[in-house]
Design a protein around this motif. Structure first.
Motif, PDB file in Angstrom:
ATOM      1  N   ILE A 370      54.318  23.005  18.788  1.00 40.84           N
ATOM      2  CA  ILE A 370      55.465  22.336  18.165  1.00 40.84           C
ATOM      3  C   ILE A 370      56.525  23.362  17.791  1.00 40.84           C
ATOM      4  CG2 ILE A 370      56.230  21.039  16.150  1.00 40.84           C
ATOM      5  CD1 ILE A 370      53.587  19.611  16.145  1.00 40.84           C
ATOM      6  N   THR A 390      56.859  13.469  16.368  1.00 43.73           N
ATOM      7  CA  THR A 390      56.004  13.821  17.500  1.00 43.73           C
ATOM      8  C   THR A 390      54.731  12.988  17.467  1.00 43.73           C
ATOM      9  OG1 THR A 390      56.847  16.081  17.425  1.00 43.73           O
ATOM     10  CG2 THR A 390      54.861  15.711  18.721  1.00 43.73           C
ATOM     11  N   GLY A 447      59.809  15.192  20.518  1.00 45.48           N
ATOM     12  CA  GLY A 447      59.820  15.140  19.061  1.00 45.48           C
ATOM     13  C   GLY A 447      60.972  15.916  18.469  1.00 45.48           C
TER      14      GLY A 447
END
Length: 808
Positions: A370, A390, A447
């Motif tokens: 991420i 996400t 995301g």
């Protein structure tokens, strides 16, 4: 390294010569010459070697070396005739022959490894470690593999060697595979006589009162066993101190953590990272000329300033030139491999990195993936926003724990000077993206893009009026650009265009560079859109970019296209906004037409019942009246707008327009009436990103009120902000300086700078600046109508004179 002779100490770590413990001031090159000679005591050092070592590939004459030798002798109380310390071997070079042979003080049992290569940029770190060991008995140096933890630990231990009566013991744990071997290695390094029975209890008893510094190097593969040993030693002894190097903390309550960050790399072509690159290349007989230093600095930046990566990259110059090396750094993990006969665990950057990554948990790997979508730094709220958008990664508690762990491993580092902002090292980012599943990478990118959309996309006026949105956009330009690219590649072109449209006001507040980049790609974004309303909002961005880049032709063209799109959309609110923006480029050729546009904009706003849009139109109508020299009407309208706005309105762009107009109009005639508004102006859209035109008004108000220091402070900040390649802070910045000169009775100076504004090849680039300039010029004409004509060169001279005058 500290070397002593007679009453002198040469400390190559602190870059200091001391006598009797007191530092002796020296020029850097004089110290370098002395330190090199001392480090080679007893050996004839040829002149050519000294010239190469101190000056590298820069050409200097032998007289420069002779001058440094003379200065070194002087600080030692020596001279060319006596030559007690530095002997001249005529025609050959120099030899250091002190009263006694210099001795490295950090010797003895468990001796520290020799410093075989210089240590760059760590003097401050060494001081911090020394201070920490003065307060705590256990200090851990933590950092990513290749950051230089071992070298730093050795240098710090050497600097502290004389503080410990029983010396320093160094234990390298790399060869040790099993925890039960640690006790024996410690006993051997510290010279303990161990008999039959429990080794550990004997170690505790024998070390209890020994004043010793024990360095435990590379403990990460045995961290649990080392932690257990240290726990016992700290509990059962009083005197020993421990310095640990590791990729992970030992997690004891006594532990003082010191994170070894990569070497800092600035925009300049100098600094410790570049010095390390140049010296590393030199070990292969290679020279990096001064002309290549900027590119070397860029290579160091791309390598995150990691010393190991820099050393490995410099070695590649044996078969790659610098441009080719820089171009191949996307493949750095395969490229940067060490070739040496010596056994070395840091054989490649990839091996070092994988050694850390393979021990991560599933949650830590997910968080790294991420974080890899952030193009620059991020904070907790940014991370929470992306995690919230996400799919399958919404466990906030797990993410906090994983972030803490990744920080401990130095895979994620804190931004310098910002403890709450973080960034993922680019080298780590490359490897994480290579290893990650493609679907997981896509979901992480989605995301990040959805988070940017969630923050930015709102009502049709938000991109123009929202200071909060503008400030967010100004703080996240790289996120917006990355999200736009991701959405475009994913075929979500309308959403990509929405992101760009949301940045209109942020572009208006920009000082130029980002606005110029946005303007370059604006047409390609517009051509992906078939919605007239969104097209109009994108053209708003173009107008604002034209303001920031000081391009009247851009403002005119984008304003014309915005009006066409708004008319096609049939949206009266957008039409109101567009008429105001269109008036900006009309006013100087046809002031009456500009006034009519703002009146029509007010009517459109009333039709849809939007108070903010009406205030926006009326605020600019005040400016149009002022530019038509109808000052009384203009100031009355601006004052009425300010008085009728409640607290909820004071955080938006319409309020800013009214304040800026009112302050500009009354700046010279009644500055006291508007000084109270300077704080508002300097806070819009935020104190971190104030509009530069507002800074100009504030500086001019301070000048008009004879508040010299406040005027100077704002002018300096404005100059630093606007003085960029391809841009200039002039002629606008001469306006407050000219007002200050006028108020100080220096009418001739004031007139000179006003005339320079008029004759500048660059026009004033805001309505505020134009109104201020015209008001001052009218005041001066009442005193003296004389004037000169300025060429561009004379304008540059006048600008420099103005800055020097206000600073003096």
């Amino acid at each position: 390294m500290i070397v002593e002779f007679d009453s002198f100490e040469v400390d190559t770590t602190a870059y200091e010569l001391r006598q009797g413990g007191r530092p002796i001031p020296m020029e850097p090159q004089v110290f370098e010459v002395l330190a090199y000679l001392v480090g080679n005591a007893g050996r004839l050092v040829p002149k050519e070697e000294l010239l190469d070592e101190i000056w590298g590939d820069r050409f200097v004459s032998e007289s420069a070396l002779t001058s440094r030798i003379k200065s070194a002798r002087k600080v030692l109380g020596d001279d060319g005739r006596r030559q007690h310390y530095i002997k001249t071997v005529h025609g050959k070079g120099y030899r250091f022959e002190g009263a006694e042979r210099p001795v490295d003080r950090a010797t003895g049992g468990g001796a520290l490894p020799a410093e075989r290569t210089p240590l760059f940029g760590r003097a401050e770190n060494i001081d911090e470690i020394v201070a920490a060991l003065g307060e705590d008995r256990l200090v851990s140096l933590l950092g990513i593999g290749g950051a230089g933890k071992t070298r730093l630990a050795i240098a710090a231990a050497r600097a502290m060697a004389t503080r410990f009566d029983d010396g320093v013991a160094f234990i390298d744990l790399v060869p040790i595979e099993h925890g039960e071997e640690i006790d024996g290695a410690l006993a051997a390094a510290t010279g303990l006589a161990i008999g039959a029975g429990s080794t550990r209890s004997q170690i505790v008893a024998l070390l209890a009162d020994r004043d010793v510094l024990i360095v435990l190097d590379n403990v990460e593969h045995l961290v649990d066993e080392v932690a257990a040993l240290l726990d016992v030693l700290l509990e059962g002894t009083a005197a020993p101190h421990f310095l640990v190097t590791s990729r992970v903390p030992v997690e004891l309550v006594d532990e003082r953590r010191h994170f070894v960050e990569p070497l800092p790399v600035t925009g300049a072509a100098t600094g410790p990272a570049v010095d390390l690159f140049v010296r590393s290349a030199r070990r292969f007989g290679l020279r990096v000329p001064d002309s290549d230093l900027p590119r070397a600095a860029e290579v160091c930046r791309l390598l995150d300033g990691i010393p190991l990566a820099i050393e490995l990259a410099a070695a590649q110059l044996q078969w790659l030139d610098l441009p080719a090396l820089a171009a191949r750094l996307d493949d750095r993990l395969e490229l940067l491999v060490r070739t040496t006969r010596q056994p070395n665990r840091h054989v490649s950057l990839l091996a070092v990195l994988d050694d850390t990554l393979e021990n991560l948990t599933t949650e830590e790997r997910a968080l790294l993936l991420i974080v890899s979508v952030f193009p620059s730094s991020f904070d907790h709220s940014d991370l929470d926003g992306v995690i919230g958008e996400t799919v399958g990664l919404d466990d906030a508690a797990a993410s906090v724990h994983a972030l803490r762990r990744l920080l401990d491993l130095s895979l994620i580092v804190r931004e310098q000077g910002a403890r709450s902002r973080f960034r993922l090292l680019e080298t780590v980012k490359l490897r994480v993206r290579e290893q990650g599943d493609p679907d997981d990478r896509r979901r992480a990118g989605d995301g990040h893009a959805d988070w940017c959309l969630h923050v930015t996309v709102g009502g049709p006026s938000d991109g123009l009026f929202s200071f909060a949105l503008s400030d967010w956009c100004a703080s996240h330009p790289y996120d917006l650009r990355a999200a736009e690219r991701h959405l475009t590649v994913a075929g979500r072109t309308s959403e990509a265009a929405e992101l760009v449209a949301a940045t209109a006001f942020a572009m208006h507040c920009d000082s130029g560079p980002r606005a110029a980049e946005t303007l370059q790609r604006l047409d390609s974004v517009v051509h992906t859109v078939d919605d007239a309303g969104l097209t109009a909002r994108l053209r708003f961005v173009g107008v604002m970019c034209g303001m920031a880049t000081r391009a009247p032709a851009v403002i005119d063209e984008q304003g014309r296209l915005a009006l066409l799109a708004a008319e096609a959309s049939g949206n009266r609110l957008l039409l109101s906004h567009t008429r105001v923006l269109r008036s900006w480029s009309v006013v100087f050729d046809d002031p009456d037409a500009a006034l009519e546009l703002t009146v029509a904009a007010a009517t459109d706003a009333d039709t849809v019942g939007d108070r903010a849009a009406r205030a926006f139109a009326d605020g600019y109508r005040a400016f149009m009246l002022a530019l038509s020299r109808r000052y009384d009407e203009a100031s009355a309208l601006a004052r009425e707008l300010i008085e009728n706005m409640g607290p909820e309105d004071r955080g938006g762009y319409p309020f800013n327009v009214a304040v800026a107009a009112y302050s500009s109009i009354l700046c010279l005639s009644n500055p006291d009436a508007t000084l109270a508004l300077t704080d508002d102006m300097m806070s819009m859209p935020s104190r971190q990103h104030p509009m530069w035109a507002n800074q100009l008004v504030a500086a001019t108000l301070f000048a008009s009120a004879r508040r010299h220091e406040e005027c100077r402070r704002v002018c300096v900040a404005l100059h630093d902000r606007l003085d960029r390649p391809g841009h200039t802070p002039f002629p606008d910045l001469l306006i407050p300086i000219a007002v200050l000169a006028f108020r100080s009775g220096e009418h001739a100076l004031s007139r000179r700078w006003v005339q320079a504004v008029r004759d500048s090849p660059h026009p004033t680039q805001s309505f505020q600046a134009t109104v201020l300039y015209r008001r001052l010029r009218e005041e001066l004409e009442q005193h003296d109508a004389g004037s000169d004509v300025f060429t561009p060169i004379e304008m540059t001279v006048a600008a420099a004179e103005g800055l020097a005058w206000i600073d003096g």
